[in-house]
Design an enzyme around this catalytic site. Structure first.
Site, PDB file in Angstrom:
ATOM      1  N   LYS A 159      -3.515  29.027   5.972  1.00  0.00           N
ATOM      2  CA  LYS A 159      -3.076  29.704   5.096  1.00  0.00           C
ATOM      3  C   LYS A 159      -3.729  30.510   3.776  1.00  0.00           C
ATOM      4  CE  LYS A 159      -0.813  25.395   5.383  1.00  0.00           C
ATOM      5  NZ  LYS A 159      -1.999  24.326   5.432  1.00  0.00           N
ATOM      6  N   ASP A 179      -3.599  22.871  12.515  1.00  0.00           N
ATOM      7  CA  ASP A 179      -2.460  22.806  10.719  1.00  0.00           C
ATOM      8  C   ASP A 179      -3.707  23.307   9.566  1.00  0.00           C
ATOM      9  OD1 ASP A 179      -0.384  24.101   8.911  1.00  0.00           O
ATOM     10  OD2 ASP A 179      -1.394  22.296   8.142  1.00  0.00           O
ATOM     11  N   TYR A 235      -8.343  24.502   2.896  1.00  0.00           N
ATOM     12  CA  TYR A 235      -9.208  23.015   2.815  1.00  0.00           C
ATOM     13  C   TYR A 235     -10.421  22.993   3.639  1.00  0.00           C
ATOM     14  CZ  TYR A 235      -4.321  22.765   3.882  1.00  0.00           C
ATOM     15  OH  TYR A 235      -3.067  22.210   3.451  1.00  0.00           O
ATOM     16  N   HIS A 262       0.257  30.148   1.180  1.00  0.00           N
ATOM     17  CA  HIS A 262       0.504  29.084   0.965  1.00  0.00           C
ATOM     18  C   HIS A 262       1.406  28.429   0.144  1.00  0.00           C
ATOM     19  CE1 HIS A 262      -3.065  25.495   1.600  1.00  0.00           C
ATOM     20  NE2 HIS A 262      -1.730  24.727   1.028  1.00  0.00           N
TER      21      HIS A 262
END
Ligand code: NAD
Length: 285
Positions: free
Chosen positions: A82, A52, A57, A115
């Site tokens: 996401k 994930d 990120y 997200h």
């Protein structure tokens, strides 16, 4: 997805669209791109088959490289990323998907999530319509959301005619999310738990450590087991190889109903992350 019959294999959860997600996966929030290759490589060696990540990120490149260089075939690994808040909207979603898939170096995603709802922007309907288009082109197998409340889900379903396969939400013993889990169950939405260990803050709770002592396992293993027995899809994170392995070594013991209830009783509605009703980071007007 294909699954081996080894005992240390995460059980498959069948989504409403017929696709299958491993119930236990590996999260990479806050893992820098330079470190994520090693973490994901270790996770795949230990037996995780679901990863994930998210565009925000900043580690899709290292994550994708670890997946591609793992020696496993693409269909053995379940990949989620996401769409970040600033990219919501139909055309911007199509562009953001292309950027993510290019960074990952993959030609399809198993699961793409919105997200955060960012309801103030009022773009999650158009965003999900773009997800539907990408799914119909075969570029995403399953489409879902993250941090959606019951009201957000109701509006999404009413206006797009499609039930998201997954809602990934903050969920741990101090935030058990009963109302959302009931709504998900009634509508065939898989509940995926983020910060399943409360970012580590629940590990020293005395109820958890007492159950851990009783079953002869670690606090992290007990919490992950609690998620599995509730039926949650769960994606704990660690960059420490021994903990990555420990968090996956949870398929050979069970909590009793009393132990499950004792852990569920820790619910105090306490979040470690932002409130989905008001979180608008990245929103561009
Ligand atoms: P988590 O609850 O998985 O906790 C991770 C922390 O717990 C680690 O950094 C470490 O400090 C500790 N830990 C982990 N295993 C341990 C062990 N065996 N023993 C002792 N300590 C241990 O927190 P998280 O990373 O915030 O959440 C997991 C994943 O969920 C993320 O990596 C990300 O993929 C996802 N996530 C999604 C959202 C979202 O908005 N959709 C938000 C946050 C996280």
């Amino acid at each position: 997805m294909t699954f081996s019959s080894e005992t240390n294999t995460a059980p498959p959860i069948v989504l409403s669209d017929g696709n299958v997600i491993p119930q236990l996966g590996f999260g990479v929030f806050q893992v820098p791109d330079d470190d994520v290759f090693a973490a994901v490589t270790t996770a795949l060696e230990v037996g995780y088959r679901s990863i994930d990540t998210a565009a925000i990120y900043g580690n899709e490149e290292g994550t994708g490289r670890a997946i591609r260089e793992s020696g496993l075939t693409r269909d053995e690994i379940y990949v989620t990323t996401k769409l970040w808040n600033s990219e919501q909207g139909y055309d911007s979603t199509l562009r953001a998907f292309d950027a993510s898939i290019a960074k990952l170096g993959l030609d399809y995603l198993d699961l793409y999530l919105i997200h955060w709802p960012v309801a103030a922007a009022d773009r999650f309907i158009d965003t999900f319509r773009a997800f539907q288009a990408l799914k119909s082109q075969g570029r995403i197998k399953s489409i879902g959301v993250s941090n959606f409340t019951v009201a957000h889900l109701q509006r999404l379903i009413a206006e797009t005619g499609e039930i998201p396969a997954v809602n990934q939400i903050e969920l741990h013993p101090r935030l058990a999310q009963r109302e959302l889990r009931e709504f998900h169950a009634a509508n065939g939405i898989a509940t995926e738990a983020w910060s399943p260990l409360g970012q580590g803050t629940v590990l020293d709770d005395s109820t958890i450590t007492a159950v851990a002592a009783a079953v002869g396992r670690t606090a992290a293993q007990v919490i992950i087991r609690w998620h599995l027995q509730l039926g949650n899809v769960v994606i704990p994170k660690s960059v420490t190889p021994s903990r990555i392995a420990e968090n996956f070594d949870v398929f050979d013991f069970e909590l009793t109903p009393e132990q499950m209830n004792a852990i569920s009783a820790l619910d105090s509605g306490s979040r470690v992350g932002p409130d989905p009703e008001s979180f608008t980071l990245g929103l561009i007007n």
